[in-house]
Design a protein around this motif. Structure first.
Motif, PDB file in Angstrom:
ATOM      1  N   LYS A   1       0.826  -1.207   0.000  1.00  0.00           N
ATOM      2  CA  LYS A   1       0.000   0.000   0.000  1.00  0.00           C
ATOM      3  C   LYS A   1       0.862   1.259   0.000  1.00  0.00           C
ATOM      4  O   LYS A   1       0.493   2.275  -0.611  1.00  0.00           O
ATOM      5  N   ALA A   2       2.012   1.199   0.668  1.00  0.00           N
ATOM      6  CA  ALA A   2       2.912   2.351   0.658  1.00  0.00           C
ATOM      7  C   ALA A   2       3.461   2.588  -0.744  1.00  0.00           C
ATOM      8  O   ALA A   2       3.564   3.732  -1.206  1.00  0.00           O
ATOM      9  N   MET A   3       3.820   1.511  -1.457  1.00  0.00           N
ATOM     10  CA  MET A   3       4.341   1.661  -2.816  1.00  0.00           C
ATOM     11  C   MET A   3       3.243   2.087  -3.786  1.00  0.00           C
ATOM     12  O   MET A   3       3.494   2.851  -4.731  1.00  0.00           O
ATOM     13  N   ASN A   4       2.026   1.618  -3.565  1.00  0.00           N
ATOM     14  CA  ASN A   4       0.911   2.077  -4.395  1.00  0.00           C
ATOM     15  C   ASN A   4       0.733   3.586  -4.255  1.00  0.00           C
ATOM     16  O   ASN A   4       0.491   4.296  -5.236  1.00  0.00           O
ATOM     17  N   LEU A   5       0.856   4.071  -3.012  1.00  0.00           N
ATOM     18  CA  LEU A   5       0.749   5.508  -2.780  1.00  0.00           C
ATOM     19  C   LEU A   5       1.946   6.242  -3.369  1.00  0.00           C
ATOM     20  O   LEU A   5       1.799   7.316  -3.968  1.00  0.00           O
ATOM     21  N   LEU A   6       3.138   5.669  -3.215  1.00  0.00           N
ATOM     22  CA  LEU A   6       4.334   6.301  -3.768  1.00  0.00           C
ATOM     23  C   LEU A   6       4.194   6.493  -5.272  1.00  0.00           C
ATOM     24  O   LEU A   6       4.591   7.535  -5.812  1.00  0.00           O
ATOM     25  N   TYR A   7       3.624   5.529  -5.948  1.00  0.00           N
ATOM     26  CA  TYR A   7       3.454   5.641  -7.398  1.00  0.00           C
ATOM     27  C   TYR A   7       2.558   6.830  -7.747  1.00  0.00           C
ATOM     28  O   TYR A   7       2.787   7.520  -8.746  1.00  0.00           O
ATOM     29  N   GLN A   8       1.562   7.102  -6.915  1.00  0.00           N
ATOM     30  CA  GLN A   8       0.682   8.246  -7.158  1.00  0.00           C
ATOM     31  C   GLN A   8       1.379   9.575  -6.883  1.00  0.00           C
ATOM     32  O   GLN A   8       0.970  10.616  -7.402  1.00  0.00           O
TER      33      GLN A   8
ATOM     34  N   ASP B   1       2.488  12.601  -9.211  1.00  0.00           N
ATOM     35  CA  ASP B   1       1.623  13.744  -9.502  1.00  0.00           C
ATOM     36  C   ASP B   1       2.001  14.894  -8.565  1.00  0.00           C
ATOM     37  O   ASP B   1       1.883  14.760  -7.343  1.00  0.00           O
ATOM     38  N   PRO B   2       2.468  16.032  -9.092  1.00  0.00           N
ATOM     39  CA  PRO B   2       2.922  17.137  -8.235  1.00  0.00           C
ATOM     40  C   PRO B   2       1.863  17.624  -7.255  1.00  0.00           C
ATOM     41  O   PRO B   2       2.186  17.984  -6.119  1.00  0.00           O
ATOM     42  N   GLU B   3       0.605  17.643  -7.670  1.00  0.00           N
ATOM     43  CA  GLU B   3      -0.455  18.097  -6.772  1.00  0.00           C
ATOM     44  C   GLU B   3      -0.641  17.110  -5.625  1.00  0.00           C
ATOM     45  O   GLU B   3      -0.794  17.491  -4.466  1.00  0.00           O
ATOM     46  N   PHE B   4      -0.602  15.828  -5.949  1.00  0.00           N
ATOM     47  CA  PHE B   4      -0.791  14.792  -4.936  1.00  0.00           C
ATOM     48  C   PHE B   4       0.330  14.829  -3.899  1.00  0.00           C
ATOM     49  O   PHE B   4       0.122  14.504  -2.731  1.00  0.00           O
ATOM     50  N   SER B   5       1.528  15.221  -4.343  1.00  0.00           N
ATOM     51  CA  SER B   5       2.679  15.251  -3.437  1.00  0.00           C
ATOM     52  C   SER B   5       3.021  16.667  -2.979  1.00  0.00           C
ATOM     53  O   SER B   5       4.122  16.910  -2.481  1.00  0.00           O
ATOM     54  N   SER B   6       2.090  17.594  -3.138  1.00  0.00           N
ATOM     55  CA  SER B   6       2.347  18.991  -2.789  1.00  0.00           C
ATOM     56  C   SER B   6       2.607  19.147  -1.291  1.00  0.00           C
ATOM     57  O   SER B   6       2.238  18.293  -0.479  1.00  0.00           O
TER      58      SER B   6
ATOM     59  N   ILE C   1      -0.774  17.319   5.705  1.00  0.00           N
ATOM     60  CA  ILE C   1      -1.940  16.661   6.304  1.00  0.00           C
ATOM     61  C   ILE C   1      -1.825  15.143   6.252  1.00  0.00           C
ATOM     62  O   ILE C   1      -2.716  14.440   6.722  1.00  0.00           O
ATOM     63  N   SER C   2      -0.731  14.636   5.684  1.00  0.00           N
ATOM     64  CA  SER C   2      -0.567  13.188   5.564  1.00  0.00           C
ATOM     65  C   SER C   2       0.848  12.786   5.958  1.00  0.00           C
ATOM     66  O   SER C   2       1.782  12.927   5.163  1.00  0.00           O
TER      67      SER C   2
END
Length: 255
Positions: free
Chosen positions: A106-113, A116-121, A127-128
């Motif tokens: 699940k951590a790698m699934n999130l890392l793949y997302q 996206d610059p907005e997702f990793s802003s 907040i995460s």
């Protein structure tokens, strides 16, 4: 919580006495053989799939089986991962460090997302804690994987190993058996070898071949365990057809 408490009661009536006997055997002379870094995923039970017992390994778990690079700690090592490396490899003189990733992480699934610059802003990282953790300590893995996608998934990657001058080549899932996030998970697992080797207090032992770093990868859907073979330049399933070849590699280079 009820299930946990009832589990404790079953343990008291079944395996408790056996475990106490094992504790007594290792109490005065523990001889752990490995420091084992893996993911906190509830499906990962390393002592079960390695058939290890009380006193055999130090196990360190976190989201994504990450070992932060030493560059993140300029003044002092204020993280449990380098502390575990020191406790295991300096205080207890353990000779083997193992990093074990897995499929459907699940951590790698999130890392793949997070590509996206907005997702990793910065706003979203604030907040995460999980996003912040991955952006800080798994960004190198993501960058290396993005590079692999650009040059072609069938092309090799080059990783640093026990010292900056030692490199190894890796082909990631050359048979194309796994999902894109699982390929990232394998890249991330191999990146931790370089991260582990970044700590100065391990330098002497790594340079003298007295300390070794290995990578395993667990497919949770088939139960297969893969060992990264530097001879074969890929993760090899540990099974009846490969075990003697892998044991020969371990004895030759990591004993």
């Amino acid at each position: 919580m009820e299930r946990i408490l009832r589990g404790v009661m079953r343990y008291r009536h079944t395996t408790r006495e056996q475990m106490v006997q094992e504790f007594r055997k290792v109490r005065d002379n523990p001889q752990p053989k490995a420091v084992f870094f893996t993911c906190m995923d509830s499906r990962m039970i390393p002592t079960r799939f390695t058939e290890t017992h009380v006193g055999d390994m130090f196990v360190v778990r976190n989201a994504g089986n990450l070992v932060p690079h030493a560059e993140h700690f300029q003044d002092e090592y204020f993280s449990c991962e380098p502390a575990a490396l020191e406790l295991g490899c300096v205080v207890n003189n353990i000779k083997h460090i193992i990093v074990c990733g897995h499929s459907d992480c699940k951590a790698m699934n999130l890392l793949y997302q997070l590509k996206d610059p907005e997702f990793s802003s910065l706003k979203n990282r604030r907040i995460s804690p999980l996003r912040a953790w991955l952006c800080e300590h798994a960004n190198t893995s993501l960058a290396k994987f993005q590079n692999l996608k650009e040059i072609g998934l069938d092309k090799p990657l080059i990783f640093s190993s026990e010292t900056p001058l030692r490199k190894f080549v890796a082909y990631i899932d050359p048979e194309n058996n796994f999902a894109i996030e699982d390929k990232l998970s394998q890249v991330n697992t191999l990146q931790q070898i370089e991260n582990v080797a970044s700590y100065g207090f391990l330098k002497r032992r790594l340079e003298s071949h007295d300390l070794h770093i290995h990578a395993l990868w667990f497919d949770i859907y088939t139960g297969d365990i893969y060992f990264f073979s530097r001879n074969s330049k890929r993760f090899i399933a540990i099974d009846e057809s490969s075990i003697e070849r892998l044991l020969d590699e371990v004895r030759r280079y990591y004993s």
